[in-house]
Design a protein around this motif. Structure first.
Motif, short mmCIF file in Angstrom:
data_model
loop_
_atom_site.label_atom_id
_atom_site.label_comp_id
_atom_site.label_asym_id
_atom_site.label_seq_id
_atom_site.Cartn_x
_atom_site.Cartn_y
_atom_site.Cartn_z
N ASN A 136 0.83 -1.20 0.00
CA ASN A 136 0.00 0.00 0.00
C ASN A 136 0.87 1.26 0.00
N ASP A 137 0.26 2.39 0.13
CA ASP A 137 0.98 3.66 0.01
C ASP A 137 2.03 3.85 1.10
N SER A 138 1.86 3.19 2.23
CA SER A 138 2.80 3.38 3.34
C SER A 138 3.83 2.26 3.45
N THR A 139 3.85 1.34 2.49
CA THR A 139 4.82 0.25 2.54
C THR A 139 6.23 0.80 2.38
N PRO A 140 7.15 0.45 3.30
CA PRO A 140 8.51 0.99 3.23
C PRO A 140 9.32 0.35 2.10
N PRO A 141 10.45 0.95 1.73
CA PRO A 141 11.31 0.39 0.68
C PRO A 141 11.73 -1.04 1.02
N ALA A 142 11.94 -1.85 -0.03
CA ALA A 142 12.26 -3.26 0.18
C ALA A 142 13.40 -3.71 -0.71
N PHE A 143 14.29 -4.50 -0.13
CA PHE A 143 15.37 -5.20 -0.84
C PHE A 143 15.08 -6.68 -0.71
N LYS A 151 6.60 2.02 -5.38
CA LYS A 151 7.43 1.93 -4.18
C LYS A 151 8.85 1.53 -4.54
N LYS A 152 9.80 1.94 -3.71
CA LYS A 152 11.21 1.63 -3.96
C LYS A 152 11.48 0.16 -3.63
N CYS A 153 12.06 -0.54 -4.59
CA CYS A 153 12.29 -1.98 -4.40
C CYS A 153 13.46 -2.43 -5.28
N GLU A 154 14.31 -3.27 -4.71
CA GLU A 154 15.43 -3.87 -5.43
C GLU A 154 15.34 -5.38 -5.27
N LEU A 155 15.46 -6.11 -6.37
CA LEU A 155 15.34 -7.57 -6.35
C LEU A 155 16.55 -8.20 -7.03
N HIS A 156 17.16 -9.20 -6.38
CA HIS A 156 18.25 -9.97 -6.96
C HIS A 156 17.85 -11.45 -6.97
#
Length: 267
Positions: A190-197, A224-229
């Motif tokens: 949702n709109d308040s979900t924090p960034p995720a790696f 939302k900010k997200c990085e996936l490896h």
């Protein structure tokens, strides 16, 4: 230093005293910080059945070496059921934040492995739902993490790629309507979900890689900010990836994500 989450023990629903467990935090603080450094709260995996030791203290020590304060939460698992682990996580975040000035702590991330990844996501996204007054100074602090690091996480219990065993251990005795918020975390962004790696391996035979892919897609689609490896090969549960030259770099990648994308300060 070890901090118990509560002054009174909440007895196990099994009725067997041998199953009673008092959740606690172990702290791994960096000495001599002049500025408020970021912190990482580690949540070992174990299918909500146990807590894997190799996904606890060694990970905290690694993030110390990368310039962050670290903490390990030993949360309640089966026979305790939902929402006991989520209550433990939010309570732990509040306790840690209550010491922020003393410890020179700034932003705080939750870092979870496997089912601990599910706990990290559910506690971060729905933190307000698990706010519970405990009658001390920590009640006045925010229980929401500033970022998530999800390591081969269980994201779904119900989809074709989900991990039903974790769901059974967490929610087996809970009515279906009460499970909806935690069953499919990729549907909860949702709109308040924090960034995720996130990181996963393509051939993980326990928690399928689609768990991470679907969650990352939901993050991106929501802006939302997200990085996936996604690494090509390794079985489930490799922790720090010791002995695996490609996977063992993930802590450095995650530490950089916290600094550059989530705005954490490190030593």
């Amino acid at each position: 230093m070890r901090i118990e989450l509560r002054s009174q023990l909440e007895k196990s629903p099994s009725g067997n005293p041998a199953d009673d467990f008092q959740p606690y935090i172990d702290t791994f603080l960096l000495d001599g910080a002049s500025d408020a450094l970021g912190g990482v709260l580690v949540l070992p995996g174990g299918g909500y059945h146990h807590r894997a030791k190799h996904e606890g203290n060694p990970v905290a020590e690694k993030f110390n070496a990368l310039g962050y304060h670290a903490f390990v939460l030993q949360y309640r698992v089966a026979p305790y059921t939902y929402p006991a682990p989520q209550l433990d996580l939010v309570r732990a975040v509040k306790i840690i934040r209550s010491h922020a000035q003393e410890w020179k702590l700034g932003k705080l991330a939750v870092l979870g492995f496997s089912a601990g990844g599910h706990l990290a996501a559910s506690g971060a996204i729905f933190s307000e739902k698990y706010e519970k007054a405990e009658g001390d100074a920590a009640d006045d602090f925010c229980g929401k993490a500033d970022a998530m690091i999800l390591c081969y996480p269980v994201i779904s219990f119900c989809d074709e790629f989900g991990h039903a065993g974790s769901g059974q251990n967490l929610c087996g005795s809970v009515e279906a309507g009460q499970q909806s918020d935690v069953a499919d975390m990729h549907l909860a962004v949702n709109d308040s979900t924090p960034p995720a790696f996130l990181w996963h391996t393509a051939d993980d035979g326990a928690a399928q890689v689609r768990n991470s892919i679907e969650f990352a897609n939901s993050m991106w689609q929501s802006g939302k900010k997200c990085e996936l490896h996604v690494f090509p090969h390794a079985p489930h549960g490799k922790g720090l990836g010791l002995g695996l030259k490609d996977i063992c770099v993930w802590p450095e990648l995650a530490a950089q994500f916290l600094e550059t994308t989530a705005g954490f300060l490190r030593a």
